[in-house]
Design a protein around this motif. Structure first.
Motif, PDB file in Angstrom:
ATOM      1  N   THR A 142      14.900   3.529  -2.646  1.00 46.97           N
ATOM      2  CA  THR A 142      14.087   4.488  -1.889  1.00 46.97           C
ATOM      3  C   THR A 142      12.613   4.342  -2.230  1.00 46.97           C
ATOM      4  OG1 THR A 142      15.942   6.025  -1.777  1.00 46.97           O
ATOM      5  CG2 THR A 142      13.760   6.933  -1.345  1.00 46.97           C
ATOM      6  N   GLY A 143      12.303   4.232  -3.508  1.00 41.36           N
ATOM      7  CA  GLY A 143      10.908   4.092  -3.933  1.00 41.36           C
ATOM      8  C   GLY A 143      10.282   2.789  -3.475  1.00 41.36           C
ATOM      9  N   VAL A 144      11.008   1.692  -3.617  1.00 42.00           N
ATOM     10  CA  VAL A 144      10.490   0.390  -3.204  1.00 42.00           C
ATOM     11  C   VAL A 144      10.297   0.368  -1.694  1.00 42.00           C
ATOM     12  CG1 VAL A 144      10.969  -2.091  -3.110  1.00 42.00           C
ATOM     13  CG2 VAL A 144      11.501  -0.790  -5.187  1.00 42.00           C
ATOM     14  N   LYS A 145      11.276   0.894  -0.968  1.00 44.20           N
ATOM     15  CA  LYS A 145      11.179   0.930   0.497  1.00 44.20           C
ATOM     16  C   LYS A 145       9.957   1.740   0.935  1.00 44.20           C
ATOM     17  CE  LYS A 145      13.734   1.896   4.683  1.00 44.20           C
ATOM     18  NZ  LYS A 145      14.983   2.273   5.294  1.00 44.20           N
ATOM     19  N   LYS A 146       9.718   2.848   0.288  1.00 43.61           N
ATOM     20  CA  LYS A 146       8.566   3.696   0.613  1.00 43.61           C
ATOM     21  C   LYS A 146       7.250   2.943   0.432  1.00 43.61           C
ATOM     22  CE  LYS A 146       6.307   7.700  -1.350  1.00 43.61           C
ATOM     23  NZ  LYS A 146       6.392   8.745  -2.358  1.00 43.61           N
ATOM     24  N   HIS A 147       7.133   2.210  -0.658  1.00 45.46           N
ATOM     25  CA  HIS A 147       5.905   1.442  -0.930  1.00 45.46           C
ATOM     26  C   HIS A 147       5.737   0.291   0.063  1.00 45.46           C
ATOM     27  CE1 HIS A 147       4.339   3.272  -4.628  1.00 45.46           C
ATOM     28  NE2 HIS A 147       5.602   3.618  -4.826  1.00 45.46           N
ATOM     29  N   LEU A 148       6.833  -0.398   0.395  1.00 46.89           N
ATOM     30  CA  LEU A 148       6.746  -1.485   1.367  1.00 46.89           C
ATOM     31  C   LEU A 148       6.404  -0.957   2.756  1.00 46.89           C
ATOM     32  CD1 LEU A 148       9.707  -3.744   0.214  1.00 46.89           C
ATOM     33  CD2 LEU A 148       7.268  -4.322   0.169  1.00 46.89           C
ATOM     34  N   GLU A 149       6.954   0.194   3.116  1.00 51.15           N
ATOM     35  CA  GLU A 149       6.627   0.790   4.420  1.00 51.15           C
ATOM     36  C   GLU A 149       5.165   1.218   4.479  1.00 51.15           C
ATOM     37  OE1 GLU A 149       9.586   3.853   4.921  1.00 51.15           O
ATOM     38  OE2 GLU A 149      11.051   2.426   5.723  1.00 51.15           O
ATOM     39  N   ALA A 150       4.636   1.726   3.387  1.00 51.37           N
ATOM     40  CA  ALA A 150       3.220   2.113   3.340  1.00 51.37           C
ATOM     41  C   ALA A 150       2.340   0.867   3.475  1.00 51.37           C
ATOM     42  CB  ALA A 150       2.913   2.852   2.042  1.00 51.37           C
ATOM     43  N   TRP A 151       2.696  -0.208   2.774  1.00 53.39           N
ATOM     44  CA  TRP A 151       1.953  -1.463   2.891  1.00 53.39           C
ATOM     45  C   TRP A 151       1.993  -1.965   4.339  1.00 53.39           C
ATOM     46  CZ3 TRP A 151       3.749  -6.204   4.522  1.00 53.39           C
ATOM     47  CH2 TRP A 151       2.848  -7.266   4.414  1.00 53.39           C
ATOM     48  N   TYR A 152       3.180  -1.965   4.924  1.00 53.85           N
ATOM     49  CA  TYR A 152       3.368  -2.451   6.293  1.00 53.85           C
ATOM     50  C   TYR A 152       2.508  -1.646   7.274  1.00 53.85           C
ATOM     51  CZ  TYR A 152       5.858  -4.271  10.375  1.00 53.85           C
ATOM     52  OH  TYR A 152       6.171  -4.894  11.559  1.00 53.85           O
ATOM     53  N   ALA A 153       2.531  -0.335   7.157  1.00 47.98           N
ATOM     54  CA  ALA A 153       1.769   0.526   8.069  1.00 47.98           C
ATOM     55  C   ALA A 153       0.271   0.266   7.956  1.00 47.98           C
ATOM     56  CB  ALA A 153       2.077   1.995   7.782  1.00 47.98           C
ATOM     57  N   GLU A 154      -0.201   0.051   6.747  1.00 48.43           N
ATOM     58  CA  GLU A 154      -1.627  -0.204   6.547  1.00 48.43           C
ATOM     59  C   GLU A 154      -2.033  -1.580   7.083  1.00 48.43           C
ATOM     60  OE1 GLU A 154      -4.958   0.185   3.016  1.00 48.43           O
ATOM     61  OE2 GLU A 154      -2.920   0.924   2.672  1.00 48.43           O
ATOM     62  N   VAL A 155      -1.220  -2.582   6.811  1.00 52.68           N
ATOM     63  CA  VAL A 155      -1.527  -3.940   7.256  1.00 52.68           C
ATOM     64  C   VAL A 155      -1.433  -4.049   8.777  1.00 52.68           C
ATOM     65  CG1 VAL A 155      -0.689  -6.325   7.192  1.00 52.68           C
ATOM     66  CG2 VAL A 155      -0.901  -5.014   5.079  1.00 52.68           C
ATOM     67  N   GLU A 156      -0.471  -3.374   9.349  1.00 54.12           N
ATOM     68  CA  GLU A 156      -0.262  -3.426  10.799  1.00 54.12           C
ATOM     69  C   GLU A 156      -1.497  -2.966  11.575  1.00 54.12           C
ATOM     70  OE1 GLU A 156       3.618  -2.326  13.394  1.00 54.12           O
ATOM     71  OE2 GLU A 156       2.787  -0.686  12.205  1.00 54.12           O
ATOM     72  N   LYS A 157      -2.279  -2.083  10.989  1.00 51.58           N
ATOM     73  CA  LYS A 157      -3.488  -1.557  11.640  1.00 51.58           C
ATOM     74  C   LYS A 157      -4.732  -2.398  11.349  1.00 51.58           C
ATOM     75  CE  LYS A 157      -1.860   2.932  10.569  1.00 51.58           C
ATOM     76  NZ  LYS A 157      -2.143   4.111   9.800  1.00 51.58           N
ATOM     77  N   ALA A 158      -4.611  -3.339  10.426  1.00 51.46           N
ATOM     78  CA  ALA A 158      -5.768  -4.123   9.999  1.00 51.46           C
ATOM     79  C   ALA A 158      -6.229  -5.080  11.096  1.00 51.46           C
ATOM     80  CB  ALA A 158      -5.421  -4.912   8.736  1.00 51.46           C
ATOM     81  N   SER A 159      -7.472  -5.482  10.985  1.00 51.94           N
ATOM     82  CA  SER A 159      -8.031  -6.482  11.920  1.00 51.94           C
ATOM     83  C   SER A 159      -8.961  -7.413  11.153  1.00 51.94           C
ATOM     84  CB  SER A 159      -8.765  -5.792  13.062  1.00 51.94           C
ATOM     85  OG  SER A 159      -9.805  -4.973  12.555  1.00 51.94           O
ATOM     86  N   TRP A 160      -8.455  -7.961  10.041  1.00 52.67           N
ATOM     87  CA  TRP A 160      -9.271  -8.825   9.199  1.00 52.67           C
ATOM     88  C   TRP A 160      -9.659 -10.097   9.936  1.00 52.67           C
ATOM     89  CZ3 TRP A 160      -4.192  -8.474   6.485  1.00 52.67           C
ATOM     90  CH2 TRP A 160      -4.053  -7.270   5.786  1.00 52.67           C
ATOM     91  N   LYS A 161     -10.879 -10.513   9.710  1.00 51.32           N
ATOM     92  CA  LYS A 161     -11.355 -11.777  10.283  1.00 51.32           C
ATOM     93  C   LYS A 161     -11.425 -12.873   9.217  1.00 51.32           C
ATOM     94  CE  LYS A 161     -14.111  -9.426  13.770  1.00 51.32           C
ATOM     95  NZ  LYS A 161     -14.099  -8.063  13.266  1.00 51.32           N
ATOM     96  N   ASN A 162     -11.305 -12.475   7.949  1.00 50.40           N
ATOM     97  CA  ASN A 162     -11.403 -13.451   6.861  1.00 50.40           C
ATOM     98  C   ASN A 162     -10.879 -12.825   5.567  1.00 50.40           C
ATOM     99  OD1 ASN A 162     -13.600 -11.910   5.611  1.00 50.40           O
ATOM    100  ND2 ASN A 162     -14.829 -12.666   7.322  1.00 50.40           N
ATOM    101  N   PRO A 163     -10.697 -13.630   4.526  1.00 47.63           N
ATOM    102  CA  PRO A 163     -10.180 -13.101   3.257  1.00 47.63           C
ATOM    103  C   PRO A 163     -11.068 -12.022   2.635  1.00 47.63           C
ATOM    104  CG  PRO A 163      -9.995 -15.491   3.298  1.00 47.63           C
ATOM    105  CD  PRO A 163     -10.798 -15.098   4.507  1.00 47.63           C
ATOM    106  N   ALA A 164     -12.371 -12.095   2.831  1.00 49.70           N
ATOM    107  CA  ALA A 164     -13.276 -11.091   2.249  1.00 49.70           C
ATOM    108  C   ALA A 164     -12.999  -9.701   2.833  1.00 49.70           C
ATOM    109  CB  ALA A 164     -14.731 -11.482   2.486  1.00 49.70           C
TER     110      ALA A 164
END
Length: 129
Positions: A35-57
């Motif tokens: 449950t804890g690991v799934k919660k952290h992975l879902e939070a990571w996924y939700a944040e990354v899904e909204k990202a629009s990075w153009k480069n590593p910086a």
């Protein structure tokens, strides 16, 4: 060449494949910790899904604890630093491919820049054919 109106569009990151995260949680994480690991992975996924990075910086500005391994490969810390997630990113197309996920201890035994995706690693071992 893109039309002028497309130059200012905000592209969100497409993550391939969420099933790898689910397979890891269901088949490689102790049932007491799922449950804890799934919660952290879902939070990571939700944040990354909204990202629009153009480069590593730009990625590094959002995820300060991420390690840029190469121009396209990044290591994220999950659940503090208990787990490591290695991804390949094509910034131009906004695609993130999950390459490897495991404990910090497992991570210490691999070569992050060279490790390849292994479908069997995330499969249900009780479903052998």
């Amino acid at each position: 060449m893109l039309p002028i109106w497309e130059h200012d569009m905000i592209w969100e990151v497409r993550i391939v494949a969420r099933s790898t995260l689910n397979g890891f949680v269901n088949n490689r994480v102790n049932s007491r910790l799922r449950t804890g690991v799934k919660k952290h992975l879902e939070a990571w996924y939700a944040e990354v899904e909204k990202a629009s990075w153009k480069n590593p910086a730009e990625l590094k500005a959002q995820f300060r604890s991420a390690s840029i391994v190469s121009g396209e490969r990044v290591v994220f810390n999950i659940k503090g630093n208990d787990y490591r997630l290695i991804v390949a990113i094509n910034y131009h197309y906004g695609i993130l491919l999950i390459i490897w996920l495991g404990t910090h201890k497992e991570y210490d035994k691999i070569d992050a820049p060279k490790v390849a995706f292994e479908k069997e690693r995330y499969a249900n071992s009780s479903n052998s054919n």
